[in-house]
Design an enzyme around this catalytic site. Structure first.
Site, PDB file in Angstrom:
ATOM      1  N   LYS A 139      -9.234  14.420   3.590  1.00  0.00           N
ATOM      2  CA  LYS A 139      -8.203  12.919   3.959  1.00  0.00           C
ATOM      3  C   LYS A 139      -7.917  12.572   5.078  1.00  0.00           C
ATOM      4  O   LYS A 139      -7.334  14.090   5.944  1.00  0.00           O
ATOM      5  CB  LYS A 139      -7.755  13.029   3.229  1.00  0.00           C
ATOM      6  CG  LYS A 139      -6.841  13.789   2.178  1.00  0.00           C
ATOM      7  CD  LYS A 139      -5.893  14.215   1.209  1.00  0.00           C
ATOM      8  CE  LYS A 139      -6.771  14.233  -0.136  1.00  0.00           C
ATOM      9  NZ  LYS A 139      -6.914  12.677  -1.086  1.00  0.00           N
ATOM     10  N   ARG A 140      -6.329  12.055   5.060  1.00  0.00           N
ATOM     11  CA  ARG A 140      -5.661  11.852   6.429  1.00  0.00           C
ATOM     12  C   ARG A 140      -4.908  13.499   6.328  1.00  0.00           C
ATOM     13  O   ARG A 140      -4.262  13.458   5.119  1.00  0.00           O
ATOM     14  CB  ARG A 140      -4.908  10.687   6.990  1.00  0.00           C
ATOM     15  CG  ARG A 140      -5.738   9.901   7.384  1.00  0.00           C
ATOM     16  CD  ARG A 140      -6.001  10.230   8.653  1.00  0.00           C
ATOM     17  NE  ARG A 140      -4.801  10.169   9.920  1.00  0.00           N
ATOM     18  CZ  ARG A 140      -5.047   9.404  10.598  1.00  0.00           C
ATOM     19  NH1 ARG A 140      -5.415   8.682  10.961  1.00  0.00           N
ATOM     20  NH2 ARG A 140      -3.488   9.528  11.577  1.00  0.00           N
ATOM     21  N   HIS A 145       0.630  -1.288  -0.076  1.00  0.00           N
ATOM     22  CA  HIS A 145      -0.025   0.318   0.052  1.00  0.00           C
ATOM     23  C   HIS A 145       0.961   1.103  -0.306  1.00  0.00           C
ATOM     24  O   HIS A 145       0.730   2.211   0.124  1.00  0.00           O
ATOM     25  CB  HIS A 145      -1.124  -0.214   1.368  1.00  0.00           C
ATOM     26  CG  HIS A 145      -2.299  -0.804   1.000  1.00  0.00           C
ATOM     27  ND1 HIS A 145      -3.380  -0.606   0.361  1.00  0.00           N
ATOM     28  CD2 HIS A 145      -2.557  -2.254   1.744  1.00  0.00           C
ATOM     29  CE1 HIS A 145      -3.986  -1.759   0.094  1.00  0.00           C
ATOM     30  NE2 HIS A 145      -3.654  -2.143   1.301  1.00  0.00           N
ATOM     31  N   LYS A 154     -14.888   8.151  -4.772  1.00  0.00           N
ATOM     32  CA  LYS A 154     -15.687   8.124  -4.015  1.00  0.00           C
ATOM     33  C   LYS A 154     -16.162  10.124  -5.238  1.00  0.00           C
ATOM     34  O   LYS A 154     -17.834  10.243  -5.032  1.00  0.00           O
ATOM     35  CB  LYS A 154     -15.664   8.697  -2.808  1.00  0.00           C
ATOM     36  CG  LYS A 154     -15.778   7.230  -2.187  1.00  0.00           C
ATOM     37  CD  LYS A 154     -15.349   8.067  -0.298  1.00  0.00           C
ATOM     38  CE  LYS A 154     -14.131   6.222   0.211  1.00  0.00           C
ATOM     39  NZ  LYS A 154     -13.449   7.049   1.029  1.00  0.00           N
ATOM     40  N   LYS A 186       0.557  14.644   0.891  1.00  0.00           N
ATOM     41  CA  LYS A 186      -0.846  14.588   0.238  1.00  0.00           C
ATOM     42  C   LYS A 186      -0.689  16.137   0.071  1.00  0.00           C
ATOM     43  O   LYS A 186      -1.954  16.079  -0.823  1.00  0.00           O
ATOM     44  CB  LYS A 186      -2.241  14.279   1.711  1.00  0.00           C
ATOM     45  CG  LYS A 186      -1.784  12.737   1.347  1.00  0.00           C
ATOM     46  CD  LYS A 186      -3.388  12.087   2.376  1.00  0.00           C
ATOM     47  CE  LYS A 186      -3.149  10.965   2.157  1.00  0.00           C
ATOM     48  NZ  LYS A 186      -3.798   9.843   1.275  1.00  0.00           N
ATOM     49  N   THR A 240      -8.971   6.682  -2.435  1.00  0.00           N
ATOM     50  CA  THR A 240     -10.027   6.399  -2.836  1.00  0.00           C
ATOM     51  C   THR A 240     -10.607   7.003  -3.037  1.00  0.00           C
ATOM     52  O   THR A 240     -11.946   7.039  -3.163  1.00  0.00           O
ATOM     53  CB  THR A 240     -10.544   4.975  -2.019  1.00  0.00           C
ATOM     54  OG1 THR A 240     -10.114   5.265  -0.710  1.00  0.00           O
ATOM     55  CG2 THR A 240      -9.566   3.687  -2.811  1.00  0.00           C
TER      56      THR A 240
END
Ligand SMILES: *Cc1c(COP(=O)(O)O)cnc(C)c1O
Length: 832
Positions: free
Chosen positions: A567-568, A377, A679, A573, A675
């Protein structure tokens, strides 16, 4: 109870046939609801919403139980291959709405409650999320089990029943505050059944002794260990209207009774109680670190506890029907490892086969390596798990010995492949130069399949991180692009769009075959359809605006672009890049550069790991920017910045249907898949993103016209390492200069001097691995395109429809079909 396999199937079938099916019509559901409210909970209508939720959950539970039993009977009557999904995390969220949808009870239940004068929407809000995961990896596991049940695949999830899941995040003065998440509430979680008859003993500590048995074979005994009891709690996982109910088995740690008694008898009452508590600590809390490894002893205990309990469970099930004959074990069982967290499964299966079932090493190894499959992952080096040999020797002496033997044999293979290459031996050894066990290597060596989670990610694994292993075993490597379940992430969370899609397509087949959404594209140009599409988005935006008003206290206008990054919180990110853009827009408004302006609401949400200082400071920065922006009358509705606290599955269910723009802006080559991006796409948001993870495939699906691309490519990021000079981007860009100066001036932290110095230093550093400033200019340019595109409502709606219509391949139904076709090879069951 019904999970026992030694019951004669014919008899079981008869007794099931005798029972009349429970009523699923409005009146029957009403009566069942009142029955539980009055007789089980001792309440009268209207009571309060918590009791109403309990009563409703019991009604649903009864109906799940019927199908659960039927599913088990079907599996036991047709003994075929089964898969086991081993995961330290299952981020399930709420279950009520999903269970109603999949059982086909959503409409009748709403009618029944309506009849009683109750509002379903208010009742479902009472359910606490089962937050047994950090983020994407745990939510993926939850989407996977939903799709497997819908496809009728005999797949069982194995995880841990943490008493405390992901912490509850509160924001105080802009700072993240963590509070414990006691999701089990007052002890009646209606979606689980304790199954004590399947409890298992797990060993820790002690030491190993070897001796020759009577036939001259070397036998190893693990002795002097401490025992902990693993008690399973099963959660039903219903498929969509197919009567299949699979199981998610979550292990809970307890002190074994035998231990307690002996300690009590020795007069150590106090110590015995204390040790019982210590045993239960094992599954007390989920580690809240996403994408970063952490060498805590308790975490290693959790990993081994999950793996040993689950493998013992499967092996015991096998022995019940096959005795000690393991010849066909690999033909009937396959384990999918969700990241390296459960990779001790390789050593543990060897231990069970060799030590407890007396198989020769070679046969055991052959079985193990035909049964284990590993999903990677992450490409982030800091997330690659390593455990010290020291700690393992103390906690898991026998599994460590087995890992050493696996390594010895493996390195002989390496030496044969690369004769005379001591460097290869060193680089590929399961033990690094500091004596740490490389868990990813253990997983690769022990598995027949190694997959990444998006096309780009799987390629990068083969080229980089695992290149030597790829050269050894090219056949092991494959890709399985992630997905999300459209049941939860479209049908259940966006009822407005669900009805429009169903009315337009003429049926609900898309709920189990998302590729059917493609037919929506024919509606582009149909004015009435486009208007309906737009109206639904606006209504969803109003629902989110209400949530923002309630939780954040900020009023936002639904006429503005809803620009969302949830998101985290992690440097890779790049929430920081988004924050710099917010400062840029603020500055432009203050400078009066507002010709052709499009109003925008920038929405953030996400948790930072409690020990991740930089991520926590980024949250504080976003909140300080928000404070400055939202309270400036000169800014008004042109720009709002909000940070939604306690981002979790149930908030995402409100957020993703309401987004216009989906922010997927990680440094290229760092996000394995993502992911959240899927969505948003499914619900008609347009992505602004880098070519990273599954963004690449999203853009391929929608075409460049329906995606806002920016930023360096993965190979460009790689090529820049060592010659990246952030200052040169500032020197070349007056806007960036202005943004950085404003931030440095303390404008956003007037009363908190120096607060953001570390953040500034991080993006100014030539070794900044995230290269935030390198992408600033192209990000701002893409955002300007977004702003202009949003002005043309019709063109925007078209992009929105196309995004949703082409999201078919991002269903976990497709993902699971590929895992099954290419890795598991299971036969689907038919339960009805
Ligand atoms: C989908 C989801 C994630 C994953 O989001 P990414 O943007 O892919 O990191 C994390 N947390 C929750 C609650 C989610 O629903």
């Amino acid at each position: 109870m019904f999970t026992k396999t030694n019951k004669a199937p014919v008899k079981a079938k008869k007794s099931a046939a005798k029972k009349p099916a429970l009523p699923n019509d409005k009146t029957g559901l009403e009566q069942a609801f009142l029955h539980y409210l009055e007789n089980n909970l001792g309440r009268d209508l209207p009571s309060n919403p918590e009791y109403q939720l309990s009563a409703l959950a019991y009604v649903v539970r009864d109906r799940l139980m019927q199908n659960w039993k039927k599913t088990w009977q079907t599996y036991n009557e047709n003994p075929t291959k089964r898969a086991y999904y081993l995961s330290m995390e299952f981020l399930m969220g709420r279950s009520l709405r999903n269970n109603l949808l999949n059982l086909g009870l959503d409409h009748p239940v709403k009618e029944a409650l309506d009849d009683l004068g109750l509002a379903y929407e208010e009742i479902e809000q009472q359910e606490i999320d089962a937050g047994l995961g950090n983020g994407g990896l745990g939510r993926l596991a939850a989407c996977f089990v939903d799709s497997c049940a819908t496809l009728g695949l005999p797949v069982m999830g194995y995880g841990l029943r943490y008493e405390y899941g992901m912490f509850r995040q509160m924001i105080e003065q802009g700072f993240q505050i963590e509070a414990p998440d006691h999701w089990l509430g007052h002890g009646d979680y209606p979606w689980e059944s304790q199954r004590r008859e399947y409890a298992r003993i797990i060993k820790f500590g002690g030491c190993c002794h070897s001796h020759e048995d009577s036939s001259g074979h070397l036998k190893v005994h693990w002795e002097g260990y401490e025992e902990i009891l693993a008690v399973p709690f099963d959660v039903p996982v219903p498929g969509y209207k197919n009567q299949v109910v699979n199981s998610l088995r979550l292990w809970h740690a307890e002190a074994p009774d035998a231990f307690k008694l002996s300690a009590f008898n020795a007069g150590s009452y106090f110590e015995a109680v204390a040790e019982k508590q210590a045993a239960e600590n094992l599954t007390m809390v989920l580690y809240p670190n996403d994408s970063s490894e952490n060498g805590k002893e308790l975490r290693l205990r959790q990993q081994y506890f999950l793996v040993s309990a689950s493998l013992q469970d499967v092996v015991a099930q096998w022995c019940r029907t096959k005795g000690h004959d393991f010849t066909d074990f690999a033909k009937f069982n396959v384990f999918q490892l969700n990241d390296t967290h459960p990779s001790l499964a390789v050593a543990e299966l060897m231990r069970l086969l060799v030590d407890e079932h007396h198989l020769p090493w070679d046969q055991a190894w052959s079985i193990t390596t035909q049964t284990m499959a590993y999903t990677n992952h992450t490409l982030l080096p800091e997330a690659l798990e390593k455990w010290s040999r020291h700690l393992m020797a103390r906690l898991l002496p026998r599994p460590l010995q087995i890992i050493e033997e696996i390594n010895r044999r493996f390195l002989i293979e390496v030496a044969c492949k690369w004769p005379g290459r001591a460097d290869k031996i060193r680089e590929l050894s399961l033990f690094d130069e500091h004596g740490m066990v490389r868990m990813a290597y253990l997983a690769i060596v022990g598995s027949f399949s190694v997959n990444g989670v998006a096309a780009l990610h799987s390629e990068l694994l083969k080229e980089g991180l695992f290149n030597d292993f790829y050269q050894l075993w090219p056949h092991k490597f494959n890709n399985k692009t992630n997905g999300v379940t459209q049941r939860r992430w479209l049908a259940a969370c966006n009822p407005g769009l669900r009805h429009l899609i169903t009315d337009t397509l003429g049926n609900e087949d898309w709920i189990t075959d998302l590729s059917r959404l493609a037919a929506l594209e024919k509606q582009v140009g149909n004015k009435a359809f486009e208007q309906a599409w737009f109206d639904i988005k606006q209504a969803n935006k109003q629902r989110l605006a209400d949530l923002i008003a309630r939780e954040v206290g900020v009023q936002v206008s639904t006429d503005a672009i809803f620009d969302v990054q949830v998101k985290r919180i992690h440097e890779y990110k790049r929430q920081l890049l988004n924050a710099l853009h917010a400062i840029h827009l603020y500055r432009q408004i203050k400078l009066g550069n507002t010709a052709n302006w499009t109003n925008r609401v920038i929405i953030f949400g996400g948790k930072a790991a409690p020990g991740y200082a930089m991520a926590k400071t980024i949250i504080k920065l976003i909140n300080n920017i928000a404070m400055m922006v939202n309270n400036d009358p000169e800014i008004g509705d042109k720009l709002k910045v909000v940070f939604i606290p306690n981002y979790r599955v149930s908030t995402m269910e409100v957020i993703c249907p309401a987004a216009d723009v989906s922010e997927q802006i990680s440094t290229a080559g760092k996000e394995a898949s993502g992911t959240g991006n899927m969505k948003f796409m499914m619900n008609g948001a347009i992505t602004i993103g880098t070519l990273d993870g599954a963004n690449v495939e999203i853009r391929e699906s929608v075409g460049d016209d329906n995606f806002f691309l920016f930023g360096l490519r993965a190979h460009e990021v790689q090529a820049k390492l060592g010659e990246y000079y952030p200052q040169s981007y500032i020197d070349a860009d007056a806007d960036l200069q202005g943004v950085v100066d404003l931030l440095r001036s303390g404008h956003f932290n007037p009363l908190e001097p120096g607060l953001f110095d570390d953040v500034i230093a991080s993006f100014m550093a030539p070794h900044d691995p995230w290269m935030t400033l390198a992408d600033f200019r192209s990000y701002v340019a893409a955002q300007e395109q977004v702003a202009q595109a949003y002005k043309n409502q019709q063109a925007w709606v078209k992009m929105s429809i196309v995004n949703s219509a082409r999201s078919g391949m991002f269903s976990t139904d497709r993902t699971m079909q590929q895992y099954n076709d290419e890795i598991w090879h299971l036969t689907p069951v038919n339960v009805s």
